[in-house]
Write an enzyme that holds these catalytic residues in place. Structure first.
Site, mmCIF file in Angstrom:
data_model
loop_
_atom_site.group_PDB
_atom_site.id
_atom_site.type_symbol
_atom_site.label_atom_id
_atom_site.label_comp_id
_atom_site.label_asym_id
_atom_site.label_seq_id
_atom_site.Cartn_x
_atom_site.Cartn_y
_atom_site.Cartn_z
ATOM 1 N N HIS A 1 0.841 -1.210 0.000
ATOM 2 C CA HIS A 1 0.000 0.000 0.000
ATOM 3 C C HIS A 1 0.876 1.260 0.000
ATOM 4 O O HIS A 1 0.610 2.208 -0.726
ATOM 5 C CB HIS A 1 -0.877 0.043 1.255
ATOM 6 C CG HIS A 1 -1.890 -1.050 1.348
ATOM 7 N ND1 HIS A 1 -2.162 -1.711 2.519
ATOM 8 C CD2 HIS A 1 -2.713 -1.605 0.418
ATOM 9 C CE1 HIS A 1 -3.111 -2.600 2.315
ATOM 10 N NE2 HIS A 1 -3.459 -2.580 1.047
ATOM 11 N N ARG B 1 -2.052 -6.305 -8.763
ATOM 12 C CA ARG B 1 -0.998 -7.280 -8.474
ATOM 13 C C ARG B 1 -0.967 -8.379 -9.513
ATOM 14 O O ARG B 1 0.046 -9.033 -9.713
ATOM 15 C CB ARG B 1 -1.237 -7.922 -7.096
ATOM 16 C CG ARG B 1 -0.912 -7.034 -5.934
ATOM 17 C CD ARG B 1 -1.518 -7.544 -4.669
ATOM 18 N NE ARG B 1 -2.976 -7.469 -4.746
ATOM 19 C CZ ARG B 1 -3.802 -7.688 -3.723
ATOM 20 N NH1 ARG B 1 -3.326 -8.011 -2.545
ATOM 21 N NH2 ARG B 1 -5.093 -7.587 -3.885
ATOM 22 N N SER C 1 -3.553 -7.705 2.616
ATOM 23 C CA SER C 1 -3.941 -7.538 4.017
ATOM 24 C C SER C 1 -4.497 -8.843 4.572
ATOM 25 O O SER C 1 -4.280 -9.154 5.743
ATOM 26 C CB SER C 1 -4.982 -6.423 4.161
ATOM 27 O OG SER C 1 -4.405 -5.181 3.862
ATOM 28 N N LYS D 1 -18.035 -6.106 5.792
ATOM 29 C CA LYS D 1 -16.753 -6.729 6.190
ATOM 30 C C LYS D 1 -16.489 -6.410 7.656
ATOM 31 O O LYS D 1 -16.553 -5.243 8.056
ATOM 32 C CB LYS D 1 -15.588 -6.126 5.388
ATOM 33 C CG LYS D 1 -15.279 -6.788 4.070
ATOM 34 C CD LYS D 1 -13.918 -6.258 3.577
ATOM 35 C CE LYS D 1 -13.715 -6.469 2.094
ATOM 36 N NZ LYS D 1 -12.541 -5.736 1.593
HETATM 37 P P1 ADP Z 1 -9.762 -3.323 -0.785
HETATM 38 O O1 ADP Z 1 -10.398 -3.985 0.401
HETATM 39 O O2 ADP Z 1 -10.529 -2.156 -1.311
HETATM 40 O O3 ADP Z 1 -9.239 -4.205 -1.871
HETATM 41 P P2 ADP Z 1 -7.095 -3.102 0.250
HETATM 42 O O4 ADP Z 1 -6.856 -2.388 1.524
HETATM 43 O O5 ADP Z 1 -6.925 -4.558 0.231
HETATM 44 O O6 ADP Z 1 -8.521 -2.613 -0.157
HETATM 45 O O7 ADP Z 1 -6.224 -2.489 -0.916
HETATM 46 C C1 ADP Z 1 -6.274 -1.115 -1.198
HETATM 47 C C2 ADP Z 1 -5.534 -0.858 -2.494
HETATM 48 O O8 ADP Z 1 -4.180 -1.262 -2.367
HETATM 49 C C3 ADP Z 1 -6.089 -1.630 -3.692
HETATM 50 O O9 ADP Z 1 -6.014 -0.810 -4.846
HETATM 51 C C4 ADP Z 1 -5.166 -2.784 -3.840
HETATM 52 O O10 ADP Z 1 -5.059 -3.201 -5.191
HETATM 53 C C5 ADP Z 1 -3.852 -2.158 -3.405
HETATM 54 N N1 ADP Z 1 -2.937 -3.185 -2.936
HETATM 55 C C6 ADP Z 1 -3.222 -4.230 -2.140
HETATM 56 N N2 ADP Z 1 -2.146 -5.017 -1.972
HETATM 57 C C7 ADP Z 1 -1.143 -4.448 -2.690
HETATM 58 C C8 ADP Z 1 0.232 -4.792 -2.939
HETATM 59 N N3 ADP Z 1 0.767 -5.890 -2.431
HETATM 60 N N4 ADP Z 1 0.971 -3.966 -3.714
HETATM 61 C C9 ADP Z 1 0.404 -2.858 -4.253
HETATM 62 N N5 ADP Z 1 -0.885 -2.495 -4.083
HETATM 63 C C10 ADP Z 1 -1.654 -3.265 -3.299
#
Ligand code: ADP
Length: 159
Positions: free
Chosen positions: A18, A90, A128, A42
């Site tokens: 992130h 990803r 996450s 969620k």
């Molecule tokens: P959501 O629940 O909306 O998917 P996340 O908190 O999981 O939210 O992710 C928020 C953003 O960060 C999304 O655009 C996701 O693609 C990006 N993201 C998640 N994991 C990674 C990673 N390993 N590298 C880069 N971006 C990521």
């Protein structure tokens, strides 16, 4: 034109993937709204307050505003006069999912452009949900979390 980007997500918790996206976004956009979207369907591992605290602890950029919002991203983006939505990819699986959301957002909030940042290869394995799963077993994947977040989790585990 004054561009305002919104980088939305659950950030439950934030990890280095992130942060790498945030860093690239702040280098391009004069204002980045880093936003936790509260998703009523969620149940998060970390409270909204804890996640906001984690984000504040890692943010060193003056042009980032850390917020949370409930309701639809498209509505919030319009309300905040955002010009761009930042998401990251990803994998091809991410693309299929994100592309569908982008098409819906484009109809709900015409003119707000979604921009995708490719995940850096060293973080592409991070999610996450994987971080949360390991935390259930008191494990943190080395290099997965910003130092500030890791410290907060360790303090919490020892209290
Ligand atoms: P959501 O629940 O909306 O998917 P996340 O908190 O999981 O939210 O992710 C928020 C953003 O960060 C999304 O655009 C996701 O693609 C990006 N993201 C998640 N994991 C990674 C990673 N390993 N590298 C880069 N971006 C990521």
């Amino acid at each position: 034109m004054n561009t305002i980007a919104i980088f939305p997500g659950s950030f439950d918790p934030i990890h280095r993937g992130h942060l790498s996206v945030l860093k690239r976004a702040v280098a391009i956009f004069p204002t980045v709204i880093w936003a936790i979207g509260v998703n009523i369907s969620k149940i998060p591992m970390f409270s909204l307050e804890d996640r906001l605290e984690m984000m504040k602890s890692v943010n060193s950029f003056p042009n980032v505003e850390i917020v949370s919002f409930s309701g639809l991203l498209a509505d919030y983006a319009v309300e905040r006069e955002a010009t761009h939505i930042i998401r990251s990819l990803r994998s091809a699986t991410d693309f299929d999912y994100e592309n569908q959301i982008e098409q819906v957002n484009e109809r709900l909030a015409p003119g707000i452009e979604t921009i995708y940042f490719p995940a850096k290869h060293q973080y592409a394995h991070l999610s996450s949900s994987m971080v949360r799963e390991l935390l259930k077993y008191q494990k943190i994947l080395p290099g997965s979390l910003p130092v500030e977040v890791e410290t907060q989790l360790q303090i919490r585990a020892n209290t």
